[in-house]
Write an enzyme that holds these catalytic residues in place. Structure first.
Site, short mmCIF file in Angstrom:
data_model
loop_
_atom_site.label_atom_id
_atom_site.label_comp_id
_atom_site.label_asym_id
_atom_site.label_seq_id
_atom_site.Cartn_x
_atom_site.Cartn_y
_atom_site.Cartn_z
N TYR A 1 0.84 -1.20 0.00
CA TYR A 1 0.00 0.00 0.00
C TYR A 1 0.87 1.26 0.00
O TYR A 1 0.61 2.20 -0.76
CB TYR A 1 -0.88 -0.06 1.24
CG TYR A 1 -1.87 1.07 1.42
CD1 TYR A 1 -3.06 1.12 0.69
CD2 TYR A 1 -1.65 2.06 2.38
CE1 TYR A 1 -3.98 2.13 0.88
CE2 TYR A 1 -2.57 3.08 2.59
CZ TYR A 1 -3.74 3.10 1.84
OH TYR A 1 -4.65 4.11 2.05
N LYS B 1 0.93 4.01 -2.90
CA LYS B 1 0.57 5.40 -2.58
C LYS B 1 1.73 6.36 -2.81
O LYS B 1 1.51 7.53 -3.15
CB LYS B 1 0.05 5.49 -1.14
CG LYS B 1 -1.29 4.80 -0.90
CD LYS B 1 -2.41 5.37 -1.73
CE LYS B 1 -3.79 4.92 -1.24
NZ LYS B 1 -4.88 5.45 -2.10
P1 NAD Z 1 -13.34 2.47 1.83
O1 NAD Z 1 -12.89 1.06 1.82
O2 NAD Z 1 -14.54 2.83 2.62
O3 NAD Z 1 -13.57 3.01 0.33
C1 NAD Z 1 -12.89 2.51 -0.77
C2 NAD Z 1 -13.84 2.54 -1.94
O4 NAD Z 1 -13.18 2.05 -3.11
C3 NAD Z 1 -15.05 1.66 -1.72
O5 NAD Z 1 -16.22 2.37 -2.09
C4 NAD Z 1 -14.81 0.49 -2.65
O6 NAD Z 1 -16.00 -0.11 -3.11
C5 NAD Z 1 -14.07 1.16 -3.77
N1 NAD Z 1 -13.34 0.19 -4.59
C6 NAD Z 1 -12.65 -0.90 -4.18
N2 NAD Z 1 -12.15 -1.55 -5.23
C7 NAD Z 1 -12.53 -0.86 -6.34
C8 NAD Z 1 -12.32 -1.04 -7.73
N3 NAD Z 1 -11.59 -2.07 -8.18
N4 NAD Z 1 -12.86 -0.14 -8.58
C9 NAD Z 1 -13.61 0.90 -8.14
N5 NAD Z 1 -13.84 1.11 -6.82
C10 NAD Z 1 -13.29 0.25 -5.94
O7 NAD Z 1 -12.09 3.31 2.32
P2 NAD Z 1 -11.81 4.87 2.43
O8 NAD Z 1 -11.14 5.07 3.71
O9 NAD Z 1 -12.98 5.68 2.09
O10 NAD Z 1 -10.70 5.02 1.30
C11 NAD Z 1 -10.78 5.91 0.20
C12 NAD Z 1 -9.39 6.27 -0.28
O11 NAD Z 1 -8.71 6.96 0.77
C13 NAD Z 1 -8.52 5.06 -0.62
O12 NAD Z 1 -7.70 5.36 -1.74
C14 NAD Z 1 -7.67 4.91 0.61
O13 NAD Z 1 -6.46 4.25 0.33
C15 NAD Z 1 -7.47 6.35 0.99
N6 NAD Z 1 -7.05 6.56 2.37
C16 NAD Z 1 -7.86 6.24 3.42
C17 NAD Z 1 -7.42 6.48 4.71
C18 NAD Z 1 -8.26 6.17 5.93
O14 NAD Z 1 -7.76 6.32 7.04
N7 NAD Z 1 -9.50 5.77 5.80
C19 NAD Z 1 -6.16 7.04 4.93
C20 NAD Z 1 -5.37 7.36 3.84
C21 NAD Z 1 -5.82 7.12 2.56
#
Ligand code: NAD
Length: 246
Positions: free
Chosen positions: A155, A159
């Site tokens: 990851y 990223k």
């Molecule tokens: P989440 O798991 O709730 O959301 C991820 C979304 O991506 C989901 O809606 C899922 O259905 C969708 N997804 C998964 N595989 C997919 C695919 N192949 N094609 C299209 N959509 C797909 O998590 P989140 O926390 O909302 O994460 C959103 C973004 O933020 C991600 O890129 C994650 O890496 C990043 N992020 C999150 C955090 C955190 O603390 N939550 C921190 C840093 C970065």
């Protein structure tokens, strides 16, 4: 709103940060394409919430790690709305594990979606935005991509790759009025982080709380919509309660 008459696409927008971004951009007046890969019901609920607030939205299915599905996503988007002003590359997954035990499959799955999926959507969007001579792209990275994270080599590498992609795209597309930035969230309260133990996390966060999806969406809205962001490109903006500092 600042995005009235404009069109936005948010990948993985059925829940979490993507959902909050879709709602924030719609409230700013954009017609929003709510991309999802599996749960049509969740995506339709986001569309319904936007419509209930008087906005425009459509749910578009595509696994953004799949080049053919990305092609179709952009064909569907143009058929529906005819343009693209803001792209938020949000779809992402984690497959955590120590390097010694990490399978090649877990490595590849995470890189395919988080890095290659971002590339595929950026490529398709750039074709449209270059013709328009305007556009804003926001790639959702992570503090793991900035600082690294034990147990998340796949990851973190993906990223971090997004940051190189962002900086390169900003250099390539800037002369045509397109900005490309990355947002690096720390710990945000979503399904992705719901299983984590809070106490050791909060000890590293000066603000002593996790972030909310709406706070990330506020930053994304600024980068996609605000005139004050027009001269910001190629940047990584961390939103993490002060956890990671340069
Ligand atoms: P989440 O798991 O709730 O959301 C991820 C979304 O991506 C989901 O809606 C899922 O259905 C969708 N997804 C998964 N595989 C997919 C695919 N192949 N094609 C299209 N959509 C797909 O998590 P989140 O926390 O909302 O994460 C959103 C973004 O933020 C991600 O890129 C994650 O890496 C990043 N992020 C999150 C955090 C955190 O603390 N939550 C921190 C840093 C970065």
């Amino acid at each position: 709103g600042l995005l009235t008459g404009k069109v936005a696409l948010v990948t993985g927008a059925g829940r979490g940060i993507g959902r909050a971004c879709a709602l924030a951009l719609a409230l700013e007046g954009a017609a929003v394409a709510v991309n999802y890969s599996r749960s049509e019901e969740a995506a339709q609920q986001v569309v319904a919430a936007i419509e209930a607030a008087g906005g425009l939205a459509v749910a578009l299915k595509a696994d953004v790690a799949d080049p053919e599905q990305v092609e179709r996503l952009f064909t569907d988007l143009l058929a529906k709305y005819g343009r693209l002003d803001a792209l938020v590359n949000n779809a992402g997954i984690t497959r955590d594990g120590l390097i010694l035990r990490m399978s090649l499959e877990d490595w590849n799955d995470v890189v395919s979606l988080n890095l290659t999926g971002t590339f595929l959507c950026l490529k398709a969007a750039s074709r449209i935005m270059l013709k328009q001579r305007s556009g804003r792209v926001v790639n959702i990275s992570s503090t793991s991509g900035v600082a690294g994270n034990a147990g998340q080599a796949n990851y973190s590498a993906a990223k971090a790759g997004v940051l190189g992609l962002t900086r390169s795209a900003a250099r390539e597309l800037g002369s045509r009025g397109i900005t490309v930035n990355a947002v690096a969230p720390g710990f945000i309260a979503t399904d992705m982080t719901s299983a984590l133990e809070l106490e050791p996390i909060l000890a590293q966060v000066p603000l002593r709380r996790v972030g909310q999806p709406e706070e990330v969406a506020g930053l994304v809205r600024f980068l996609c919509a605000d005139p004050a962001a027009a001269y910001i490109t190629g940047q990584v903006i961390t939103i993490d309660g002060g956890m990671v500092t340069a």
